[in-house]
Design a protein around this motif. Structure first.
Motif, PDB file in Angstrom:
ATOM      1  N   ARG A  91       8.212   9.715  -5.856  1.00 28.90           N
ATOM      2  CA  ARG A  91       8.492   8.947  -4.636  1.00 28.90           C
ATOM      3  C   ARG A  91       7.549   7.756  -4.522  1.00 28.90           C
ATOM      4  N   GLY A  92       6.308   7.943  -4.902  1.00 31.73           N
ATOM      5  CA  GLY A  92       5.353   6.839  -4.872  1.00 31.73           C
ATOM      6  C   GLY A  92       5.732   5.742  -5.839  1.00 31.73           C
ATOM      7  N   ALA A  93       6.161   6.136  -7.045  1.00 31.31           N
ATOM      8  CA  ALA A  93       6.573   5.146  -8.045  1.00 31.31           C
ATOM      9  C   ALA A  93       7.792   4.364  -7.570  1.00 31.31           C
ATOM     10  N   GLU A  94       8.726   5.053  -6.936  1.00 31.69           N
ATOM     11  CA  GLU A  94       9.933   4.377  -6.414  1.00 31.69           C
ATOM     12  C   GLU A  94       9.572   3.394  -5.313  1.00 31.69           C
ATOM     13  N   THR A 114       2.805  -0.969   4.243  1.00 26.14           N
ATOM     14  CA  THR A 114       2.438   0.391   3.848  1.00 26.14           C
ATOM     15  C   THR A 114       3.655   1.303   3.791  1.00 26.14           C
ATOM     16  N   GLU A 115       3.752   2.104   2.736  1.00 27.76           N
ATOM     17  CA  GLU A 115       4.798   3.124   2.632  1.00 27.76           C
ATOM     18  C   GLU A 115       4.175   4.456   2.264  1.00 27.76           C
ATOM     19  N   ASP A 116       4.826   5.513   2.695  1.00 26.18           N
ATOM     20  CA  ASP A 116       4.357   6.879   2.467  1.00 26.18           C
ATOM     21  C   ASP A 116       4.931   7.416   1.156  1.00 26.18           C
ATOM     22  N   SER A 117       4.046   7.885   0.289  1.00 28.68           N
ATOM     23  CA  SER A 117       4.502   8.503  -0.961  1.00 28.68           C
ATOM     24  C   SER A 117       4.878   9.969  -0.766  1.00 28.68           C
ATOM     25  N   GLY A 118       4.472  10.549   0.367  1.00 31.93           N
ATOM     26  CA  GLY A 118       4.722  11.965   0.590  1.00 31.93           C
ATOM     27  C   GLY A 118       3.952  12.862  -0.354  1.00 31.93           C
ATOM     28  N   VAL A 175      -2.120  -1.581  -3.464  1.00 31.25           N
ATOM     29  CA  VAL A 175      -3.092  -0.491  -3.457  1.00 31.25           C
ATOM     30  C   VAL A 175      -2.296   0.797  -3.521  1.00 31.25           C
ATOM     31  N   GLY A 176      -2.637   1.677  -4.436  1.00 24.82           N
ATOM     32  CA  GLY A 176      -1.880   2.922  -4.539  1.00 24.82           C
ATOM     33  C   GLY A 176      -2.341   3.776  -5.695  1.00 24.82           C
ATOM     34  N   GLY A 177      -1.773   4.974  -5.745  1.00 24.71           N
ATOM     35  CA  GLY A 177      -2.226   5.946  -6.721  1.00 24.71           C
ATOM     36  C   GLY A 177      -3.460   6.633  -6.180  1.00 24.71           C
ATOM     37  N   VAL A 178      -3.328   7.248  -5.012  1.00 23.42           N
ATOM     38  CA  VAL A 178      -4.459   7.933  -4.391  1.00 23.42           C
ATOM     39  C   VAL A 178      -4.848   9.159  -5.204  1.00 23.42           C
ATOM     40  N   THR A 179      -3.862   9.972  -5.596  1.00 24.96           N
ATOM     41  CA  THR A 179      -4.129  11.094  -6.494  1.00 24.96           C
ATOM     42  C   THR A 179      -3.895  10.644  -7.930  1.00 24.96           C
ATOM     43  N   ALA A 229       0.859  -1.184   0.000  1.00 24.33           N
ATOM     44  CA  ALA A 229       0.000   0.000   0.000  1.00 24.33           C
ATOM     45  C   ALA A 229       0.891   1.227   0.000  1.00 24.33           C
ATOM     46  N   VAL A 230       0.857   1.981  -1.083  1.00 20.05           N
ATOM     47  CA  VAL A 230       1.634   3.225  -1.186  1.00 20.05           C
ATOM     48  C   VAL A 230       0.646   4.379  -1.114  1.00 20.05           C
ATOM     49  N   LEU A 231       0.668   5.108  -0.005  1.00 17.52           N
ATOM     50  CA  LEU A 231      -0.344   6.124   0.278  1.00 17.52           C
ATOM     51  C   LEU A 231       0.305   7.448   0.661  1.00 17.52           C
ATOM     52  N   PRO A 232      -0.331   8.572   0.337  1.00 15.75           N
ATOM     53  CA  PRO A 232       0.198   9.884   0.750  1.00 15.75           C
ATOM     54  C   PRO A 232      -0.143  10.162   2.215  1.00 15.75           C
ATOM     55  N   LEU A 233       0.738   9.751   3.097  1.00 20.44           N
ATOM     56  CA  LEU A 233       0.517   9.944   4.533  1.00 20.44           C
ATOM     57  C   LEU A 233       1.162  11.224   5.039  1.00 20.44           C
ATOM     58  N   SER A 234       1.753  11.957   4.129  1.00 23.52           N
ATOM     59  CA  SER A 234       2.268  13.294   4.408  1.00 23.52           C
ATOM     60  C   SER A 234       2.157  14.095   3.114  1.00 23.52           C
ATOM     61  N   GLY A 235       2.320  15.403   3.194  1.00 29.84           N
ATOM     62  CA  GLY A 235       2.221  16.235   1.998  1.00 29.84           C
ATOM     63  C   GLY A 235       0.804  16.691   1.723  1.00 29.84           C
ATOM     64  N   PRO A 236       0.569  17.336   0.579  1.00 31.87           N
ATOM     65  CA  PRO A 236      -0.728  17.948   0.268  1.00 31.87           C
ATOM     66  C   PRO A 236      -1.918  16.996   0.259  1.00 31.87           C
ATOM     67  N   ALA A 237      -1.706  15.728  -0.082  1.00 34.02           N
ATOM     68  CA  ALA A 237      -2.811  14.771  -0.164  1.00 34.02           C
ATOM     69  C   ALA A 237      -2.942  13.919   1.093  1.00 34.02           C
ATOM     70  N   LYS A 238      -2.312  14.346   2.176  1.00 33.15           N
ATOM     71  CA  LYS A 238      -2.286  13.576   3.422  1.00 33.15           C
ATOM     72  C   LYS A 238      -3.680  13.212   3.915  1.00 33.15           C
TER      73      LYS A 238
END
Length: 405
Positions: A77-80, A68-72, A94-98, A28-37
Motif C-alpha cells: 500500500r505504501g508503494a502504491e 501526506t498519505e497513510d500506508s497502513g 519522505v517515506g519508508g518508516v519501517t 509523505a507516505v507514513l504508517p498512520l494506522s496499523g502495527p507501525a502507527k
C-alpha cells in the motif's frame, strides 16, 4: 499568508505564494494506522513542525506543499501511494518508516527518478539499494555492532537468547549481531515470531530453556528482542513476567513515546541502541527543536519525531543547495549536504546514500531515556561518594577511639 491543514491522513500542508514563485510539492507516505502507527504518528509530528518552521519563500525562492498519505503499515500500500504521488508530480518524498515499507518503496523512487528519504528504516538490505533512496538513521549493522560489544564486554554476558520479529529489520539485525557477537546465541528455533503474533508461549518457553541451561552452567544470561511497536511491547512484557531479573536488550524501536508509555515499568533498565539524540545534550539546534516541539504538542519529542523533523529539512536544504528545478537535480543537493545541523546530529551521506552517523547505547531509567555513558559516570560518581562517606565515618571512629585512649 501562511495556510495550514495539519495532522490529517491526506493533509496538504501549504505555503501559499504568488503565481510567479515556483511551487514544490513533497510527499509523505507514513504508517498512520496499523502495527507501525506509533512511529508514523511521531514522524508526522516532526514533519509538521519542520514545515511550520521553514524559512519564508523569499529565502527559499520556492513555495513548499506537503501531501501526506497513510500506508497502513502495509509495504504494498505504501508503494502504491508513493507511485501515485510521483505520477501526480510530487517532487520528492519522505517515506519508508519501517524497513519492509522502505524495501517496497525504494524501487518506486528509482523508477520515477525521484528522491525518497526514509526517516527511520535501518535494515542492512537497504544499503545502496538505489541511487534515489536515502536514509537518515544508521544501518542496523552499526547498531548491532555497538550492541554486541556492549553485551559481551561491558555487561559480560556470554550467552543471549534472541527473540525477533520475522521481518526485514529482525532478520537483518540478528544476522549483523551474530557477526559481531563473540558469545553464544541460542538457536533461532522457537524464538522467531510473526508480526502481530498474539501467542508468545513458545517464545517464552524457548527463552526459559536457554536461561535454565545458562544458569546450570554458571553463566550470565540476557535476551535480545528485535521487534516494533505493539509486538515489542508484547514480547518485553511477556519476558518480564516470566523472569524480571533477565537483562534485556533491543533496538531504537524502543525510543518511541507510545511504546515506552505502554511498557511502563517493564521498560526499566532495558538497554538499546540509538544515535546521539539526547535532550540533555548541550546542542543549540536540538534545544530549539525540543522547545518548539513541546510548545506545539505539550510533551517532549521522541527519537522518531526528531527524524521526521530532520527528513523534511534535509529535502528542503538539498533543494536550496542544488537550486533544484527538476527532480533529477535533487540528488546533487543531497550529495552536497555536508554536516547539516539537525535534531538527530549533523547529517551527511556516504557514497551508498546511508547517513554518516554512529549508534550509542542508552537505557531506560525511571521512565526516561538516559545515555549509558552518563549512567555509568553517575554510577561511578555515586560509588566514589559512598566510598568517601564510609572513609570519613571510619576516620571519625578512629579519632573517637584515639581520644578515648
Amino acid at each position: 499568508m501562511l495556510r495550514r491543514a495539519l495532522g490529517l491522513t491526506s493533509a496538504v500542508l501549504a505555503l501559499a505564494g504568488c503565481a510567479k514563485t515556483p511551487s514544490v510539492e513533497i510527499g509523505a507516505v507514513l504508517p498512520l494506522s496499523g502495527p507501525a502507527k506509533a512511529y508514523g504518528e511521531s514522524i508526522q509530528r516532526g514533519l509538521e513542525l519542520a514545515f511550520e518552521q521553514l524559512p519564508p519563500r523569499e529565502q527559499l525562492r520556492f513555495d513548499v506543499t506537503v501531501r501526506t498519505e497513510d500506508s497502513g503499515s502495509d509495504p504494498a500500500r505504501g508503494a502504491e501511494a508513493l507511485a501515485r504521488m510521483f505520477s501526480a508530480g510530487v517532487f520528492a518524498a519522505v517515506g519508508g518508516v519501517t524497513s519492509d515499507e522502505a524495501l517496497a518503496m525504494a524501487p518506486v523512487a528509482d523508477r520515477a527518478g525521484r528522491v525518497l528519504v526514509s526517516p527511520s528504516a535501518s535494515s542492512p538490505a537497504l544499503s545502496g539499494i538505489s541511487n534515489s533512496f536515502y536514509r537518515i538513521c544508521p544501518d542496523a549493522r552499526e547498531e548491532a555492532r555497538i550492541l554486541a560489544v556492549h553485551v559481551l564486554e561491558e555487561q559480560a554476558i556470554p550467552e543471549l537468547a534472541v527473540v525477533y520479529q520475522d521481518d526485514a529489520l529482525g532478520r537483518g539485525f540478528v544476522a549483523a549481531f551474530r557477526d559481531s557477537y563473540g558469545g553464544q546465541l541460542t538457536p533461532a528455533e522457537g524464538t522467531v515470531f510473526a508480526v502481530g503474533a498474539e501467542d508468545l508461549a513458545g517464545v517464552v518457553e524457548a527463552v526459559a530453556t536457554a536461561r535454565a541451561r545458562a544458569r546450570q552452567e554458571g553463566r550470565r544470561f540476557g535476551v535480545l528482542v528485535v521487534a516494533l511497536g505493539d509486538d515489542l511491547v508484547h514480547v518485553v512484557r511477556s519476558l518480564r513476567r516470566a523472569a524480571p531479573e533477565d537483562r534485556l536488550f533491543t533496538t531504537s524501536a524502543l525510543a518511541n513515546r507510545v511504546v515506552l508509555s505502554a511498557l511502563g515499568e517493564d521498560a526499566e533498565q532495558v538497554r538499546f541502541t540509538q544515535t546521539a539524540f539526547d535532550l540533555a545534550r548541550p546542542d543549540e539546534w536540538l534545544a530549539s527543536f525540543a522547545e518548539s516541539y513541546e510548545l506545539r504538542y505539550g510533551s517532549p519529542p521522541d527519537y522518531y519525531a526528531a527524524h521526521g523533523f530532520d527528513a523534511l529539512n534535509v529535502l528542503v536544504s538539498a533543494m536550496r543547495s542544488a537550486g533544484a528545478r527538476a527532480p533529477a537535480e535533487l540528488r546533487k543537493g543531497m550529495i552536497a549536504l555536508d554536516n547539516l545541523p539537525a535534531a538527530t546530529g549533523t547529517i551527511r551521506f556516504r557514497e551508498d546514500n546511508d547517513v554518516q552517523k554512529y549508534a550509542r547505547i542508552s537505557l531506560v531509567l525511571d521512565g526516561a531515556i538516559v545515555p549509558y555513558e552518563r549512567y555509568r559516570a553517575d554510577q561511578e560518581k555515586a560509588l566514589r561518594e559512598e566510598k568517601a562517606r564510609v572513609q570519613a565515618e571510619l576516620d571519625d571512629l578512629l579519632e573517637e577511639l584515639q581520644e578515648e585512649e
